[in-house]
Each structure stands twice: as structure tokens, then as C-alpha cells.
Design a protein around this motif. Structure first.
Motif, PDB file in Angstrom:
ATOM      1  N   PRO A 259       0.826  -1.212   0.000  1.00  0.00           N
ATOM      2  CA  PRO A 259       0.000   0.000   0.000  1.00  0.00           C
ATOM      3  C   PRO A 259       0.864   1.268   0.000  1.00  0.00           C
ATOM      4  O   PRO A 259       1.853   1.352   0.707  1.00  0.00           O
ATOM      5  CB  PRO A 259      -0.798  -0.118   1.296  1.00  0.00           C
ATOM      6  CG  PRO A 259      -0.832  -1.580   1.597  1.00  0.00           C
ATOM      7  CD  PRO A 259       0.479  -2.114   1.123  1.00  0.00           C
ATOM      8  N   GLY A 260       0.462   2.229  -0.816  1.00  0.00           N
ATOM      9  CA  GLY A 260       1.215   3.465  -0.905  1.00  0.00           C
ATOM     10  C   GLY A 260       2.319   3.437  -1.924  1.00  0.00           C
ATOM     11  O   GLY A 260       2.978   4.458  -2.166  1.00  0.00           O
ATOM     12  N   SER A 261       2.531   2.283  -2.549  1.00  0.00           N
ATOM     13  CA  SER A 261       3.568   2.183  -3.572  1.00  0.00           C
ATOM     14  C   SER A 261       3.222   3.081  -4.747  1.00  0.00           C
ATOM     15  O   SER A 261       2.059   3.217  -5.139  1.00  0.00           O
ATOM     16  CB  SER A 261       3.699   0.725  -4.042  1.00  0.00           C
ATOM     17  OG  SER A 261       4.497   0.637  -5.199  1.00  0.00           O
ATOM     18  N   LYS A 262       4.247   3.696  -5.327  1.00  0.00           N
ATOM     19  CA  LYS A 262       4.021   4.598  -6.455  1.00  0.00           C
ATOM     20  C   LYS A 262       3.891   3.849  -7.780  1.00  0.00           C
ATOM     21  O   LYS A 262       3.614   4.460  -8.809  1.00  0.00           O
ATOM     22  CB  LYS A 262       5.158   5.619  -6.533  1.00  0.00           C
ATOM     23  CG  LYS A 262       5.174   6.588  -5.361  1.00  0.00           C
ATOM     24  CD  LYS A 262       6.302   7.596  -5.466  1.00  0.00           C
ATOM     25  CE  LYS A 262       6.194   8.673  -4.383  1.00  0.00           C
ATOM     26  NZ  LYS A 262       6.219   8.148  -3.027  1.00  0.00           N
ATOM     27  N   MET A 263       4.117   2.541  -7.769  1.00  0.00           N
ATOM     28  CA  MET A 263       3.949   1.765  -8.991  1.00  0.00           C
ATOM     29  C   MET A 263       2.472   1.546  -9.280  1.00  0.00           C
ATOM     30  O   MET A 263       1.729   1.066  -8.415  1.00  0.00           O
ATOM     31  CB  MET A 263       4.655   0.423  -8.882  1.00  0.00           C
ATOM     32  CG  MET A 263       4.475  -0.453 -10.117  1.00  0.00           C
ATOM     33  SD  MET A 263       5.483  -1.933 -10.068  1.00  0.00           S
ATOM     34  CE  MET A 263       4.809  -2.835 -11.473  1.00  0.00           C
TER      35      MET A 263
END
Length: 285
Positions: A259-263
Motif C-alpha cells: 500500500p502506498g507504492s508509487k507503482m
């Protein structure tokens, strides 16, 4: 420090045995005052002062600049990002070998780690090898380590940095010096595994805009470097095994896994395209 601790411990044990001795006569007021002053104030203060002076005398020689003067250390630059690690090995000829989420160290050789952050405060820590150090945006910190035994050590991010802080880890692999030199030479070489249509799909679906693969047209700098990705022990910053199935899953739903990954998630891609890309990446050894 060990010797000083043993002296203090021995003194305390001797006093304890004396106090517990059967038939011992009571200690007078004068004797009690002397014990408190000499045993409770003078002795520990003098011992701690000596240890402090010794530690302060050692500290300048343990700083990275002083260590570098004794012999050129291997320099590794580590940049913390949400939620992965960018690794760059600085070579003597001025070039760099770029990797991600895994650090390789030669056994018995001093390594100087240059620590930076690209977004928020992170904290670099390999508990089995040394203390933690913060990675602060706009500031460069340095940490010096020596791995004394070959092995695989886990390192976490030790500072809360967002929703996937607990999912931001890395492997520190300590290798024998000859093996490390061979590995570093392999990492510097192009890593393109052009069999199949995975590389074409990788380019077609925009993966090259964010990721770099040495030896190809993929030169993105936003996401982790994928050169020689197949040789790493884990993916997604230490949270998934490096298998084709795990790579495909991360491509499909990175927002669920981290969660929160920019991918961005690539749920719109046909499953066969995702499998082909995952197979291609796994083959980059």
C-alpha cells in the motif's frame, strides 16, 4: 568496555558476598559513610570517566574519513525511497553499478555506506552487522561496516516512513572477496535476456519509463533498477520470493501487496502479457 564492566561486576559481587557472610558484625556509621562515598560515588565515577576518555580517544579513528585513510574502502551509495532502496556501487574508475533492494558485501573488507533519502526520513539498519543510521532528505550520512562472516542478513527500515514502512526491507549478502569481485563484474555487464516477447511487451506497456535495465533502451530512474533482477534473492524490497509467479503478482496488484507504492497496477493487461514480462524479468541474471 568489557574489562571495565568486569571490574565493576567483580567489586559488586565481592561486596555482596561480604554482606551475606554469616556472623558478620554490623557496619558502623563511619564505615557505612565511607562505603557509600568510595564504593557508590568515587569508584564508579572514576571507572566511567576512564571508559569515557578511552571511547572519546577511539572515536576519531572510527570516522569514515579516518578509515578511508587506512585503505580505500568499497563505497556503496544507498538511497531510501517509498518503499524501496536504490543501491549504487562506486567503482575506482568513476563508474557505478546500479542495483536495488539488495546489498552485497565482501567479507573482511571495510565498506563505507553513503546514506541519502529521496522523500521522507528512513533509517538504514543491518542488525547483525552494525547500528542504525537515519537517512534524512537533503543530508548525507555515512556508515562504515565490516562483515566478518559470509551469510545472508536481513535489514529493515527502522524509521516509520509511510503505510508500507513494515514492508520495506533488504538483503545484505556477505560474500567471500573473490566471489564478490566476480559478482560485481557480472552486474556491470549488460543483462538483457532477449528471448521471447517479454522485452517487447516491457517496452510496449511503458515499464521502461520508470525502470532501467542495463544494456537495453530502458533507462527509467523513477522505480527500482531491474538489471540482473533474476539474480536477486527477493523482490519488492525483501517481502516476496524472487519467482516468476511473485513478479507477475506484483505487476498485477502492487497497490495490494505494498500500500502506498508509487507503482501503478497493471490489471488491464492480458494475463499472458503479464506472465511474459515476469518471465523476461526473472531471466535477467
Amino acid at each position: 568496555m568489557t574489562a571495565g564492566g568486569l571490574v565493576i561486576w567483580s567489586a559488586v559481587i565481592c561486596v555482596l558476598l561480604h554482606a551475606a557472610r554469616p556472623g558478620r558484625s554490623p557496619l558502623g556509621e563511619t564505615g557505612a559513610h565511607r562505603l557509600i562515598v568510595w564504593g557508590g560515588a568515587v569508584f564508579p565515577s572514576a571507572t566511567l570517566l576512564i571508559l569515557l576518555a578511552y571511547a572519546l580517544w577511539l572515536m576519531p579513528g572510527l570516522r569514515p574519513a579516518a578509515l578511508a585513510a587506512r585503505g580505500e574502502p568499497l563505497r556503496i551509495e544507498v538511497t531510501g525511497k517509498q518503499f524501496w532502496w536504490r543501491i549504487a556501487y562506486r567503482l575506482d574508475d568513476g563508474t557505478s553499478v546500479i542495483s536495488a533492494n539488495e546489498i552485497r558485501l565482501p567479507v573482511g573488507q571495510r565498506v563505507e555506506l553513503t546514506l541519502n533519502s529521496a522523500d521522507v526520513i528512513h533509517s538504514f539498519w543491518i542488525p547483525a552487522l552494525g547500528g542504525k543510521m537515519d537517512m534524512v532528505p537533503g543530508r548525507t550520512n555515512r556508515l562504515s561496516l565490516v562483515a566478518t562472516k559470509a551469510g545472508n542478513y536481513r535489514g529493515p527500515c527502522a524509521e516509520f516512513c509511510g503505510p508500507s514502512h513494515a514492508l520495506m526491507a533488504f538483503s545484505a549478502v556477505a560474500m567471500e572477496p573473490d566471489g564478490f569481485r566476480s559478482w560485481l563484474a557480472e552486474q556491470a555487464a549488460p543483462s538483457d535476456a532477449s528471448e521471447g516477447n517479454g522485452v517487447d511487451l516491457f517496452m510496449k506497456h511503458g515499464c521502461a519509463s520508470c525502470h532501467r535495465i542495463n544494456g537495453t533502451e530502458a533507462q527509467g530512474l523513477i522505480g527500482p533498477d531491474l538489471s540482473h533482477m533474476g539474480s536477486r534473492e527477493t523482490i519488492a524490497a525483501g517481502i516476496l520470493p524472487n519467482t516468476t509467479a511473485a513478479i507477475a503478482r506484483f505487476i498485477f496488484e502492487p497497490d495490494v501487496i505494498k500500500p502506498g507504492s508509487k507503482m501503478p497496477a497493471f490489471r488491464m493487461l492480458p494475463p499472458e502479457d503479464i506472465r511474459a514480462i515476469a518471465t523476461y524479468l526473472k531471466g535477467l541474471e
